[in-house]
Design a protein around this motif. Structure first.
Motif, PDB file in Angstrom:
ATOM      1  N   SER A  99      -0.098  11.913  -9.200  1.00 50.16           N
ATOM      2  CA  SER A  99      -0.421  11.844  -7.779  1.00 50.16           C
ATOM      3  C   SER A  99       0.333  10.686  -7.137  1.00 50.16           C
ATOM      4  O   SER A  99       0.640   9.685  -7.785  1.00 50.16           O
ATOM      5  CB  SER A  99      -1.929  11.667  -7.562  1.00 50.16           C
ATOM      6  N   THR A 153       0.435   6.309   2.080  1.00 52.13           N
ATOM      7  CA  THR A 153      -0.052   5.002   2.527  1.00 52.13           C
ATOM      8  C   THR A 153       0.314   4.676   3.973  1.00 52.13           C
ATOM      9  O   THR A 153      -0.197   3.705   4.529  1.00 52.13           O
ATOM     10  CB  THR A 153       0.480   3.885   1.618  1.00 52.13           C
ATOM     11  N   ALA A 195       0.281   8.344  -3.404  1.00 56.50           N
ATOM     12  CA  ALA A 195      -0.572   8.020  -2.262  1.00 56.50           C
ATOM     13  C   ALA A 195       0.224   8.077  -0.964  1.00 56.50           C
ATOM     14  O   ALA A 195       1.366   7.610  -0.903  1.00 56.50           O
ATOM     15  CB  ALA A 195      -1.172   6.625  -2.442  1.00 56.50           C
ATOM     16  N   THR A 216       0.398   6.147  -6.938  1.00 56.82           N
ATOM     17  CA  THR A 216      -0.976   5.749  -6.644  1.00 56.82           C
ATOM     18  C   THR A 216      -1.311   4.387  -7.256  1.00 56.82           C
ATOM     19  O   THR A 216      -1.922   3.532  -6.601  1.00 56.82           O
ATOM     20  CB  THR A 216      -1.945   6.822  -7.165  1.00 56.82           C
ATOM     21  N   LEU A 245      -4.157  11.506  -1.311  1.00 57.16           N
ATOM     22  CA  LEU A 245      -3.194  11.585  -2.406  1.00 57.16           C
ATOM     23  C   LEU A 245      -2.497  12.940  -2.357  1.00 57.16           C
ATOM     24  O   LEU A 245      -3.160  13.978  -2.215  1.00 57.16           O
ATOM     25  CB  LEU A 245      -3.888  11.431  -3.759  1.00 57.16           C
ATOM     26  N   ARG A 302      -5.237   2.080  -0.594  1.00 61.29           N
ATOM     27  CA  ARG A 302      -5.669   3.367  -1.145  1.00 61.29           C
ATOM     28  C   ARG A 302      -4.950   4.518  -0.452  1.00 61.29           C
ATOM     29  O   ARG A 302      -4.717   5.562  -1.048  1.00 61.29           O
ATOM     30  CB  ARG A 302      -7.188   3.544  -1.000  1.00 61.29           C
ATOM     31  N   ALA A 352      -8.060   9.797  -1.345  1.00 63.09           N
ATOM     32  CA  ALA A 352      -7.458   8.664  -2.048  1.00 63.09           C
ATOM     33  C   ALA A 352      -8.523   7.896  -2.810  1.00 63.09           C
ATOM     34  O   ALA A 352      -9.680   7.891  -2.448  1.00 63.09           O
ATOM     35  CB  ALA A 352      -6.782   7.753  -1.029  1.00 63.09           C
ATOM     36  N   ARG A 398      -2.425   0.964  -5.100  1.00 64.31           N
ATOM     37  CA  ARG A 398      -3.697   0.290  -5.337  1.00 64.31           C
ATOM     38  C   ARG A 398      -3.483  -1.143  -5.811  1.00 64.31           C
ATOM     39  O   ARG A 398      -4.288  -2.031  -5.515  1.00 64.31           O
ATOM     40  CB  ARG A 398      -4.528   1.099  -6.313  1.00 64.31           C
TER      41      ARG A 398
END
Length: 411
Positions: free
Chosen positions: A7, A11, A9, A246, A259, A255, A411, A250
């Protein structure tokens, strides 16, 4: 590699659409559920004289700066502005802790600088070669949005353009995810941009029967999944997403909106412009996206539909949804509000899907009521719907038989 490792993210988001300049303005316009279609002075001599244009951008948003705007086509300028918003939204600052060699840029477009080519061709025939601008080629070629975004951000990693017609923006996100997962970059700035609302392009779509002829009421013309739909409304727009692995996002305290957990692609190999009957090959892309994300069909709570408002596309997509997702996930179709922005649409709708998951709210389909709905789908109409979305898919289909499906989760 586990599903979790695959996955990425989302953002940061940047959006410039007919609903407004910026992510928040576009989201607010979608929640209102009112079409942005209106008469277009530039199309006054055309059989279809309305479109969904991006409104005039406020100086704070629309200024490229540095004396660079003169060399950019309209689709390129919008990509640069959307990318700036997305990068800032992601909390990233190019030049300050930014390793440009590890940043990729992928921007899709279907018709790229068609507007500039149309204008310069007219100038050539009216006044000769000396009237052709020396900026013609860089304002025309489809890779220049990615090139100018990379130049603006100081991104020196892989940079390229995707062109899969109306799936181009979604294709860019698939490529970006692949680059991230392969380790070729650490940040990907990806999406789509299109600004091809011109007399010749619009008339070309009209001549092939793709556009709505509802000239007496432009704001009611884009009617995804309605029984009386008769074609799409041509539009322009841009969407850029910042994608990161991901774990990396993080690690820096982000987060993200959602995703991007899976992607699937297929090609109809059926007809240059018509989808394969029943969406039987698009189904391959949908099932591949779900498998890539480690999801079953019953996990899907929401569908962001391609939903063009054309008779054949909406029929085919409704059959696809009903067959693969018979449990009845909610369905929305942003083209009711925004029109069809061609190569930018897939990126815009992926961004809308991420916002839907993030806010727990599904925007309504413009110009659709339960009475108008032709299909047995749970289409969101009238007002936004509060919904906790555990998994969503975003469909993008393009001329040439291109099918791209993205699977997104919280997420």
């Amino acid at each position: 590699m586990t599903t979790a490792d695959r996955s990425v993210a989302v953002t940061g988001l940047g959006l410039i659409t007919p609903a407004g300049a910026g992510r928040e303005a576009t989201w607010a316009g979608l929640l209102r559920g009112t079409s942005a279609a209106a008469r277009d002075p530039e199309l006054k001599c055309c059989p279809v004289d309305f479109s969904c244009r991006i409104p005039e951008l406020p100086p704070a948003v629309g200024r490229i700066g540095g004396g660079k705007a003169w060399r950019m086509g309209r689709f390129t300028r919008h990509a640069v502005l959307a990318a700036r918003e997305a990068v800032a939204d992601a909390g990233l600052r190019p030049g300050d802790g930014w390793d440009g060699a590890r940043v990729a840029v992928i921007v899709g477009s279907g018709l790229a600088g068609a507007a500039h080519l149309e204008d310069q061709t007219l100038r050539f025939h009216q006044g000769g070669p000396e009237l052709v601008a020396p900026t013609l080629v860089p304002m025309l070629i489809s890779n220049m949005a990615a090139g100018e975004v990379a130049l603006d951000l100081g991104a020196r990693g892989p940079s390229l353009a995707t062109d899969s017609a109306c799936a181009s923006g979604a294709s860019a996100l698939v490529v970006a995810r692949d680059l991230l997962l392969s380790g070729a970059c650490d940040i990907a700035v990806a999406g789509g941009s299109e600004a091809a609302v011109t007399p010749v392009v619009t008339t070309g779509f009209q001549r092939m029967g793709a556009l709505s002829a509802r000239g007496g009421e432009p704001a009611a013309a884009s009617r995804p999944f309605a029984a009386d739909r008769d074609g799409f409304v041509i539009a322009e727009g841009a969407a850029i997403c910042v994608l990161e692995r991901t774990a990396d996002a993080r690690a820096r305290g982000r987060r993200g909106y959602a995703l991007l957990a899976g992607a699937g692609q297929s090609t109809d190999a059926h007809h240059p412009t018509a989808p394969a009957p029943g969406g039987v090959v698009a189904e391959t892309a949908l099932r591949a996206a779900l498998a890539d994300a480690g999801l079953s069909a019953s996990d899907v709570d929401h569908v962001d539909a391609h939903g063009t408002s054309t008779p054949l596309n909406d029929l085919t997509e409704a059959e696809l949804i009903g067959r693969v997702l018979p449990h009845g996930p909610s369905v929305t179709a942003p083209k009711g509000v925004l029109g069809h922005s061609l190569g930018a649409a897939g990126a815009i709708e992926a961004a809308v899907t991420a916002l839907t998951i993030h806010h727990g709210t599904v925007p309504p389909i413009a110009n659709l009521t339960p009475r108008d709905l032709e299909f047995d789908l749970d289409c969101v109409t009238g007002a936004p719907r509060a919904q906790r979305v555990r998994a969503a898919v975003s469909h993008s289909f393009g001329f040439g038989g291109h099918n791209v499906v993205l699977a997104l989760i919280p997420a």
